[in-house]
Design a protein around this motif. Structure first.
Motif, PDB file in Angstrom:
ATOM      1  N   ASP A   1       0.842  -1.062  -0.019  1.00 43.39           N
ATOM      2  CA  ASP A   1      -0.023  -0.071   0.204  1.00 43.39           C
ATOM      3  C   ASP A   1       0.767   1.227  -0.098  1.00 43.39           C
ATOM      4  O   ASP A   1       1.926   1.287   0.669  1.00 43.39           O
TER       5      ASP A   1
ATOM      6  N   VAL B   1      -4.856  -5.825  -9.382  1.00 41.99           N
ATOM      7  CA  VAL B   1      -6.435  -5.277  -9.184  1.00 41.99           C
ATOM      8  C   VAL B   1      -6.885  -6.521  -8.404  1.00 41.99           C
ATOM      9  O   VAL B   1      -7.616  -6.033  -7.382  1.00 41.99           O
TER      10      VAL B   1
ATOM     11  N   ASN C   1      -5.611  -5.605  -5.025  1.00 40.88           N
ATOM     12  CA  ASN C   1      -6.470  -4.337  -4.609  1.00 40.88           C
ATOM     13  C   ASN C   1      -5.520  -3.609  -3.582  1.00 40.88           C
ATOM     14  O   ASN C   1      -6.108  -3.131  -2.806  1.00 40.88           O
ATOM     15  N   VAL C   2      -4.301  -3.438  -3.622  1.00 41.54           N
ATOM     16  CA  VAL C   2      -3.295  -2.589  -2.883  1.00 41.54           C
ATOM     17  C   VAL C   2      -4.064  -1.312  -3.245  1.00 41.54           C
ATOM     18  O   VAL C   2      -4.072  -0.947  -4.382  1.00 41.54           O
ATOM     19  N   LYS C   3      -3.793  -0.331  -2.327  1.00 41.69           N
ATOM     20  CA  LYS C   3      -4.428   0.996  -2.739  1.00 41.69           C
ATOM     21  C   LYS C   3      -3.404   2.085  -2.427  1.00 41.69           C
ATOM     22  O   LYS C   3      -2.187   1.857  -2.142  1.00 41.69           O
ATOM     23  N   ASN C   4      -3.668   3.529  -2.570  1.00 42.93           N
ATOM     24  CA  ASN C   4      -2.803   4.573  -2.391  1.00 42.93           C
ATOM     25  C   ASN C   4      -1.600   4.415  -3.278  1.00 42.93           C
ATOM     26  O   ASN C   4      -0.565   4.854  -2.849  1.00 42.93           O
TER      27      ASN C   4
ATOM     28  N   LEU D   1      -6.470   0.266 -13.014  1.00 44.79           N
ATOM     29  CA  LEU D   1      -6.225   0.263 -11.552  1.00 44.79           C
ATOM     30  C   LEU D   1      -6.901   1.808 -11.064  1.00 44.79           C
ATOM     31  O   LEU D   1      -7.201   1.790  -9.992  1.00 44.79           O
TER      32      LEU D   1
ATOM     33  N   ASN E   1     -10.513   0.923 -10.653  1.00 45.80           N
ATOM     34  CA  ASN E   1     -10.699   0.229  -9.078  1.00 45.80           C
ATOM     35  C   ASN E   1     -10.324   1.147  -8.015  1.00 45.80           C
ATOM     36  O   ASN E   1     -10.167   0.499  -6.873  1.00 45.80           O
ATOM     37  N   LYS E   2      -9.927   2.472  -8.290  1.00 42.43           N
ATOM     38  CA  LYS E   2      -9.664   3.296  -7.185  1.00 42.43           C
ATOM     39  C   LYS E   2      -8.418   3.083  -6.270  1.00 42.43           C
ATOM     40  O   LYS E   2      -8.428   3.362  -5.026  1.00 42.43           O
ATOM     41  N   GLN E   3      -7.494   2.577  -6.968  1.00 42.59           N
ATOM     42  CA  GLN E   3      -6.177   1.948  -6.392  1.00 42.59           C
ATOM     43  C   GLN E   3      -5.068   3.120  -6.355  1.00 42.59           C
ATOM     44  O   GLN E   3      -3.997   2.977  -5.730  1.00 42.59           O
TER      45      GLN E   3
END
Lengths: 220, 220
Positions: free
Chosen positions: A17, A38, A41-44, A62, A65-67
């Motif tokens: 993340d 995707v 689903n790692v974010k930021n 990405l 998928n709001k990542q």
């Protein structure tokens, strides 16, 4: 030394993340790795890439998928979702001219602090940036860029990680291969060491940490 | 053959090309210029994503997924062409090796300023390689419709939108006229076939001087 050949699911375990990721490609990206990202689903994420592809391809997936927290890129015109998220304040977009962005990455990978460029003088790009004069000419100071991880693409990869990029697919790949802590290549075709003539190697193996075979790729 | 207004612009721009020129054509209208290159001259087309010697579109069924232009469209490579990475490609552009570039415009002004990449909050595709092109190319031609969709002049006293570059445009070609930007201002060089001076005056916000040659032609 032969490089570990891993699957995409294991490859993306190297992405935490908040990571800074470079994506080699031009209106495309390492698709098998993106799909695994995707899934994970790692974010930021901060992504550094030529463009943000299309809504349903490459790094566009990405973004959809709001990542992605921030995109550093030169062009978002092919992806309306990038523009929507930017205008809604959901995604930070830093537009950098193509030639400046590639030299910032090259500087990051070659031990330079940054580059001096005339591109962008007198435009918004130069706002809040240091301008210096060298030999009587003005330049914008553009600091180097590095990344935690680079996902690059190859047409042919040997088991040591030497890469050949066909046609117009060389683009950012050899440059980004030098500028990240961990470099994972997704290849169309994997061959034994010796099958790639040293004369034809575009990206030398020393930069590559892991090899992932593109879904449906040839292994010989 | 009757040309539509875009083809009128493209065919006139093609007359600015010289044998052996290295040329970069922007996406959209500028790409049409390639259709009007005179048979007796050889032009080398460059594409930001990493090639010189770009050829025509392939016939259906002969597309190579690893060979495309900066707009992502499949292309071919001519004999004697070459592929390279993004650093070299933009280095060719910024380094002054491109003889001529043709770009579209949202606005262009009498000082040679160009705005082509952003209408804040509405349309923000980004800059791609355009900022490098206008800074580095030896000659910058803007190929654009004379007025926007609501009929307002695109050739202004002063650009209002974010600039692509300041003071770098040399020639402006529209469906109505050809202008040259000089140190001391904008000069009207030619009227397109069938166009009157009154119409150009009516549809141009910028201040311009009528070149001596054109004045002589009009008075004959």
């Amino acid at each position: 030394m032969l490089k570990p050949i891993i699957n995409a699911k294991d490859a993306v375990k190297h992405v935490e993340d908040g990571a800074v990721i470079m994506f080699g490609g031009f209106l495309n990206a390492a698709e098998t790795l993106v799909d695994a990202l995707v899934e994970a689903n790692v974010k930021n994420l901060t992504i550094i890439s030529n463009d943000t592809c299309y809504e349903n391809t490459g790094v566009g997936k990405l973004i959809k998928n709001k990542q992605v927290k921030k995109a550093i890129t030169c062009h978002i015109g092919t992806n309306p979702e990038t523009q929507r998220q930017m205008n809604a304040g959901e995604l930070e977009v830093e537009i950098v001219p193509m030639g400046t962005l590639v030299e910032k990455v090259r500087a990051g990978g070659t031990g330079l602090g940054g580059v001096l460029t005339p591109t962008g003088l007198g435009t918004k790009i130069a706002e809040r940036k240091q301008i210096i004069e060298v030999n009587g000419q003005s330049f914008i100071v553009e600091p180097a860029l590095k990344a935690d991880i680079a996902f690059i693409q190859a047409s042919i990869c040997d088991k040591k990680g030497n890469l050949f990029h066909k046609g117009t697919t060389r683009n950012w790949n050899p440059i980004m291969a030098m500028a990240a802590e961990t470099v994972i290549v997704e290849t169309d075709s994997l061959v034994e060491v010796g099958h790639l003539d040293p004369e034809t190697v575009h990206t030398p193996n020393i930069f590559i940490d892991y090899i992932v075979c593109k879904e449906g790729s040839k292994i010989s | 053959m009757t040309l539509n207004s875009r083809e009128v612009i493209a065919s006139r721009v093609a007359k600015e090309l010289h044998d052996g020129d290295l040329v970069n054509l922007g996406i959209g209208l500028p790409t049409l210029v390639a259709n009007f290159i005179p048979d007796e001259i050889e032009i080398i087309l460059q594409s930001e994503n990493g090639m010189i010697g770009m050829g025509r579109s392939p016939e259906e069924g002969f597309e190579d997924p690893d060979l495309f232009n900066a707009g992502g469209q499949p292309v071919t490579v001519k004999q004697g062409g070459a592929f390279f990475d993004s650093s070299l490609s933009l280095g060719i552009i910024r380094g002054g090796h491109v003889d001529l570039t043709v770009l579209g415009a949202l606005e262009v002004d009498q000082h040679g300023n160009l705005a082509s990449w952003s209408i804040p909050g509405v349309f923000s595709p980004g800059v791609g390689g355009s900022m490098d092109l206008v800074v580095g190319a030896k000659k910058v031609i803007v190929a654009t419709a004379h007025t926007n969709k609501s009929g307002a002049s695109k050739i202004l006293k002063q650009c209002k939108l974010p600039l692509t570059a300041a003071g770098k445009v040399n020639v402006i070609v529209t469906e109505l006229a050809v202008f040259e930007v000089k140190e001391d201002g904008l000069y009207l060089k030619e009227l397109q076939p069938g166009v009157t001076l009154a119409e150009v005056k009516d549809k141009t916000e910028a201040e311009f001087t009528i070149s001596k040659q054109l004045l002589a032609e009009i008075q004959v």
